[in-house]
Design a protein around this motif. Sequence first.
Motif, short mmCIF file in Angstrom:
data_model
loop_
_atom_site.label_atom_id
_atom_site.label_comp_id
_atom_site.label_asym_id
_atom_site.label_seq_id
_atom_site.Cartn_x
_atom_site.Cartn_y
_atom_site.Cartn_z
N ALA A 207 0.88 -1.17 0.00
CA ALA A 207 0.00 0.00 0.00
C ALA A 207 0.91 1.21 0.00
O ALA A 207 1.55 1.52 1.00
N GLY A 208 1.03 1.86 -1.14
CA GLY A 208 1.94 2.99 -1.24
C GLY A 208 1.87 3.63 -2.60
O GLY A 208 0.96 3.37 -3.39
N VAL A 209 2.87 4.44 -2.89
CA VAL A 209 2.92 5.17 -4.15
C VAL A 209 3.97 4.55 -5.05
O VAL A 209 5.09 4.26 -4.62
N VAL A 210 3.59 4.32 -6.30
CA VAL A 210 4.52 3.87 -7.33
C VAL A 210 4.56 4.97 -8.38
O VAL A 210 3.54 5.31 -8.96
N VAL A 211 5.74 5.50 -8.60
CA VAL A 211 5.98 6.68 -9.45
C VAL A 211 5.15 7.83 -8.87
O VAL A 211 5.59 8.49 -7.96
N ASP A 212 3.95 8.08 -9.38
CA ASP A 212 3.13 9.18 -8.86
C ASP A 212 1.70 8.75 -8.55
O ASP A 212 0.82 9.58 -8.40
N PRO B 245 -1.08 6.19 -6.25
CA PRO B 245 -1.27 5.28 -5.12
C PRO B 245 -1.71 3.90 -5.62
O PRO B 245 -2.59 3.78 -6.47
N VAL B 246 -1.06 2.86 -5.10
CA VAL B 246 -1.29 1.48 -5.53
C VAL B 246 -1.55 0.62 -4.30
O VAL B 246 -0.92 0.81 -3.25
N LEU B 247 -2.46 -0.33 -4.46
CA LEU B 247 -2.74 -1.32 -3.42
C LEU B 247 -2.62 -2.69 -4.04
O LEU B 247 -3.18 -2.94 -5.12
N THR B 248 -1.89 -3.60 -3.38
CA THR B 248 -1.72 -4.97 -3.88
C THR B 248 -2.19 -5.96 -2.83
O THR B 248 -1.86 -5.82 -1.65
N LEU B 249 -2.95 -6.97 -3.29
CA LEU B 249 -3.46 -8.03 -2.42
C LEU B 249 -2.91 -9.37 -2.86
O LEU B 249 -2.84 -9.65 -4.06
N ASP B 250 -2.55 -10.21 -1.90
CA ASP B 250 -2.16 -11.60 -2.17
C ASP B 250 -3.37 -12.47 -1.84
O ASP B 250 -3.86 -12.47 -0.72
N HIS B 251 -3.86 -13.21 -2.86
CA HIS B 251 -5.06 -14.03 -2.68
C HIS B 251 -4.73 -15.50 -2.44
O HIS B 251 -5.62 -16.34 -2.40
N GLY B 252 -3.45 -15.85 -2.32
CA GLY B 252 -3.04 -17.24 -2.15
C GLY B 252 -2.92 -17.94 -3.49
O GLY B 252 -3.29 -17.39 -4.53
N ASP B 253 -2.37 -19.12 -3.49
CA ASP B 253 -2.16 -19.91 -4.70
C ASP B 253 -1.37 -19.14 -5.76
O ASP B 253 -1.58 -19.35 -6.96
N PHE C 206 -4.32 -2.56 -7.71
CA PHE C 206 -5.33 -1.56 -8.04
C PHE C 206 -4.67 -0.19 -8.01
O PHE C 206 -3.97 0.13 -7.06
N GLU C 207 -4.94 0.60 -9.06
CA GLU C 207 -4.42 1.97 -9.09
C GLU C 207 -5.32 2.85 -9.93
O GLU C 207 -5.97 2.34 -10.85
N PRO C 208 -5.40 4.10 -9.65
CA PRO C 208 -4.93 4.80 -8.45
C PRO C 208 -5.93 4.68 -7.30
O PRO C 208 -7.07 5.11 -7.42
N VAL C 209 -5.53 4.05 -6.23
CA VAL C 209 -6.42 3.78 -5.09
C VAL C 209 -5.72 4.20 -3.80
O VAL C 209 -4.61 3.75 -3.52
#
Length: 164
Positions: free
Chosen positions: A81-86, A88-96, A102-105
């Motif tokens: 959960a942070g900023v990539v370049v300019d 905001p990005v959120l990443t989830l690990d769903h397993g397997d 998701f961006e921009p979130v």
Amino acid sequence: MAFPKLLASTIIAASILAGAPAAAAPATASWSWPLSPKPSALRLFDPPDKPWLSGHRGVDLGPTSDGAPVTAPSDGVVTFAGVVVDRPVLTLDHGDGLRSSFEPVTSGLKEGDTVHKGQVIGSLEPGHCRNSSCLHWGVRSGDDYVNPLGFVEDMRPSVLLPLH
């Protein structure tokens, strides 16, 4: 029994033709859309021929409004959960081996937080699509980008099978 082998071969071939590894996409849609109501796909998944080439490694969903709630398409754990370049990005690990981003979130979630399918995980910010607000949604299976739409829609082609 040739029938099950034919059907399995057809499904695997269709997955490969769709640009996704056969094992990466479920046989039927099992995730939910990250936006509600069901959004349109403004720009489709268009993976590059080689990992280092340009392409579109996800889908753009919308149009929607700035501040729209973004929800978890499946249970998972926040891995970024942070900023990539300019943006905001959120990443989830769903397993397997499945991860979605998701961006921009913007989100109050932090690394290690658990989320459940349908839970609001953040809000959409402006800046991704030029003429309207949209969400870029990407999914990776291991190191490979796969088509996110395969997790919310049954994308297998219709196949005519013999009657016998």
